[in-house]
Design an enzyme around this catalytic site. Structure first.
Site, PDB file in Angstrom:
ATOM      1  N   SER A  46       8.111   2.889  -1.784  1.00  0.00           N
ATOM      2  CA  SER A  46       8.884   3.659  -2.772  1.00  0.00           C
ATOM      3  C   SER A  46      10.181   2.926  -3.127  1.00  0.00           C
ATOM      4  O   SER A  46      10.548   2.838  -4.298  1.00  0.00           O
ATOM      5  CB  SER A  46       9.163   5.082  -2.274  1.00  0.00           C
ATOM      6  OG  SER A  46      10.012   5.064  -1.154  1.00  0.00           O
ATOM      7  N   ALA A  47      10.847   2.352  -2.135  1.00  0.00           N
ATOM      8  CA  ALA A  47      12.086   1.612  -2.406  1.00  0.00           C
ATOM      9  C   ALA A  47      11.790   0.347  -3.207  1.00  0.00           C
ATOM     10  O   ALA A  47      12.521   0.005  -4.136  1.00  0.00           O
ATOM     11  CB  ALA A  47      12.782   1.249  -1.097  1.00  0.00           C
ATOM     12  N   ALA A  48      10.692  -0.341  -2.854  1.00  0.00           N
ATOM     13  CA  ALA A  48      10.340  -1.571  -3.569  1.00  0.00           C
ATOM     14  C   ALA A  48      10.018  -1.243  -5.024  1.00  0.00           C
ATOM     15  O   ALA A  48      10.349  -2.015  -5.937  1.00  0.00           O
ATOM     16  CB  ALA A  48       9.151  -2.243  -2.885  1.00  0.00           C
TER      17      ALA A  48
ATOM     18  N   ASP B 235      15.729   0.936   3.538  1.00  0.00           N
ATOM     19  CA  ASP B 235      14.558   0.467   2.769  1.00  0.00           C
ATOM     20  C   ASP B 235      14.984  -0.179   1.450  1.00  0.00           C
ATOM     21  O   ASP B 235      14.510  -1.267   1.105  1.00  0.00           O
ATOM     22  CB  ASP B 235      13.596   1.630   2.468  1.00  0.00           C
ATOM     23  CG  ASP B 235      12.824   2.077   3.697  1.00  0.00           C
ATOM     24  OD1 ASP B 235      13.171   1.658   4.817  1.00  0.00           O
ATOM     25  OD2 ASP B 235      11.863   2.859   3.527  1.00  0.00           O
TER      26      ASP B 235
ATOM     27  N   PRO C 128       0.826  -1.204   0.000  1.00  0.00           N
ATOM     28  CA  PRO C 128       0.000   0.000   0.000  1.00  0.00           C
ATOM     29  C   PRO C 128       0.864   1.258   0.000  1.00  0.00           C
ATOM     30  O   PRO C 128       1.958   1.273   0.566  1.00  0.00           O
ATOM     31  CB  PRO C 128      -0.842  -0.110   1.272  1.00  0.00           C
ATOM     32  CG  PRO C 128      -0.207  -1.157   2.102  1.00  0.00           C
ATOM     33  CD  PRO C 128       0.633  -2.017   1.213  1.00  0.00           C
TER      34      PRO C 128
ATOM     35  N   GLY D 227       4.352   3.354   5.199  1.00  0.00           N
ATOM     36  CA  GLY D 227       5.530   3.006   5.999  1.00  0.00           C
ATOM     37  C   GLY D 227       6.043   1.604   5.740  1.00  0.00           C
ATOM     38  O   GLY D 227       6.793   1.058   6.544  1.00  0.00           O
ATOM     39  N   LEU D 228       5.626   0.998   4.619  1.00  0.00           N
ATOM     40  CA  LEU D 228       6.003  -0.390   4.347  1.00  0.00           C
ATOM     41  C   LEU D 228       7.006  -0.509   3.201  1.00  0.00           C
ATOM     42  O   LEU D 228       7.150  -1.561   2.581  1.00  0.00           O
ATOM     43  CB  LEU D 228       4.740  -1.232   4.082  1.00  0.00           C
ATOM     44  CG  LEU D 228       3.762  -1.268   5.269  1.00  0.00           C
ATOM     45  CD1 LEU D 228       2.463  -1.978   4.903  1.00  0.00           C
ATOM     46  CD2 LEU D 228       4.388  -1.944   6.492  1.00  0.00           C
ATOM     47  N   GLY D 229       7.684   0.584   2.912  1.00  0.00           N
ATOM     48  CA  GLY D 229       8.786   0.535   1.956  1.00  0.00           C
ATOM     49  C   GLY D 229       8.361   0.519   0.498  1.00  0.00           C
ATOM     50  O   GLY D 229       9.114   0.054  -0.367  1.00  0.00           O
TER      51      GLY D 229
HETATM   52  C1  MEV Z   1      11.742   4.591   6.719  1.00  0.00           C
HETATM   53  O1  MEV Z   1      11.323   3.279   6.397  1.00  0.00           O
HETATM   54  C2  MEV Z   1      12.818   4.526   7.750  1.00  0.00           C
HETATM   55  C3  MEV Z   1      13.357   5.886   8.212  1.00  0.00           C
HETATM   56  O2  MEV Z   1      14.315   5.586   9.218  1.00  0.00           O
HETATM   57  C4  MEV Z   1      14.000   6.641   7.076  1.00  0.00           C
HETATM   58  C5  MEV Z   1      15.275   6.010   6.569  1.00  0.00           C
HETATM   59  O3  MEV Z   1      15.884   5.222   7.254  1.00  0.00           O
HETATM   60  O4  MEV Z   1      15.674   6.365   5.438  1.00  0.00           O
HETATM   61  C6  MEV Z   1      12.278   6.727   8.834  1.00  0.00           C
END
Ligand code: MEV
Length: 323
Positions: free
Chosen positions: A115-117, A158, A107, A111-113
């Site tokens: 954008s990186a995924a 991430d 989703p 906060g579940l990564g």
């Molecule tokens: C985000 O998933 C984790 C943070 O610590 C940012 C980061 O490490 O780049 C909030």
């Protein structure tokens, strides 16, 4: 080839993938050089690249209602294009004619990564399609560049989990050019968790920026909090390796208190944490950037109960095992 225009996911799974993640301990402090523990979750972003005759790079993310033609000139890209655009610039593919279709099962902004995924999935799709022969290290390094654009001072955790899909202890490099410390964690048994998803979208760039501003106003106080998070994260690694879940739960609860002190919690996140604890979770905390997004609860005994209570309160819950 003729480009497919279907928004359905192809049934044969040869698409390139990037893993979603949770951070179990250490988010935010990791940006300032503390350790953090992260693990992949069975949520992934997949991508496919196809040749077209359209004369440009067309990006489609049907599930998010996103469609755009990548601007060749980086100066004309909006924030969404800017992050993934780096991939095409770096791989010198900006002038190709192609269609990239992305299928996010992570989703957005929770906060579940995601954008990186997404960055990893797109890089892998291009690597496969154009037979670039990129190593995982190269994929990870390029995804890190995207993350730096997406959230400023990204620690790199991430994209590392998105690339390797393994539970990790992570510490960012001390200086630019140095490599981060990445250690794969081998756990005696899988750890049962519930992810509670608040539905409140929050951009990591924003919460990371807020923490930075607050840290600049009071560096000594904030550095102290980061050090406490670092210490409890390392204790958490020991607890995980000894499968001492009571201790791990305590550490998660304290970590959440410190993240709350950093003011990256939210109304919804606090409600989710309270629900999880009241229904028997040994530990519950926000995960990732915070400000909304998701929580993670450690529930070796009461997992169904915790998940049901979260759903009863109108949030989404997912049961996952890490390790
Ligand atoms: C985000 O998933 C984790 C943070 O610590 C940012 C980061 O490490 O780049 C909030």
């Amino acid at each position: 080839g003729v480009p497919a225009t279907t928004a359905e996911q192809p049934s044969v799974d040869h698409r390139a993938c990037g893993h979603g993640k949770i951070i179990l301990l250490g988010e935010h402090a990791v940006v300032y050089g503390s350790h953090a523990v992260a693990a992949p979750v069975p949520l992934a972003v997949r991508a496919v690249a196809q040749d077209t005759k359209s004369g440009g790079v067309d990006m489609f993310i049907p599930r998010w209602g996103v469609e755009y033609r990548l601007h060749r000139d980086p100066a004309h890209r909006d924030s969404f294009q800017r992050s993934l655009g780096i991939i095409f610039d770096e791989l010198q593919l900006t002038d190709r004619s192609m269609r990239i279709e992305v299928f996010p099962n992570v989703p957005r902004a929770m906060g579940l990564g995601g954008s990186a995924a997404m960055a990893v999935a797109v890089i892998r799709a291009l690597d496969q399609h154009y037979k670039l022969g990129l190593s995982d290290e190269e994929i990870n390094a390029l995804a890190f560049r995207c993350e730096e654009v997406a959230h400023g001072s990204a620690s790199g955790i991430d994209n590392t989990v998105a690339t390797y899909g393994k539970p990790l202890l992570y510490k960012r490099a001390g200086k630019k050019g140095e490599l981060p410390m990445v250690r794969e964690l081998h756990l005696p048994k899988r750890i049962p968790l519930v992810i509670g998803i608040s539905g409140k979208e929050s951009l990591t760039a924003v919460t990371v920026g807020k923490v930075r501003t607050a840290w600049q106003r009071n560096p000594a106080l904030y550095d102290g909090i980061f050090q406490q998070i670092d210490a409890l994260t390392l204790q958490g690694v020991e607890a995980m390796q000894q499968y001492d879940l009571e201790r791990l739960g305590d550490l998660m609860n304290i970590c959440h208190g410190l993240l709350n002190a950093l003011r990256v919690s939210s109304w919804e996140v606090e409600e989710l944490v309270q629900i999880a604890r009241e229904h028997g979770a040994l530990g519950a905390k926000l995960t990732g950037g915070g400000g909304g997004g998701s929580i993670v609860a450690l529930c070796p005994q009461n997992r169904e109960k915790v998940a049901a209570a979260i759903r009863d309160a109108g949030y989404q819950a997912m049961e996952v095992d890490i390790g």
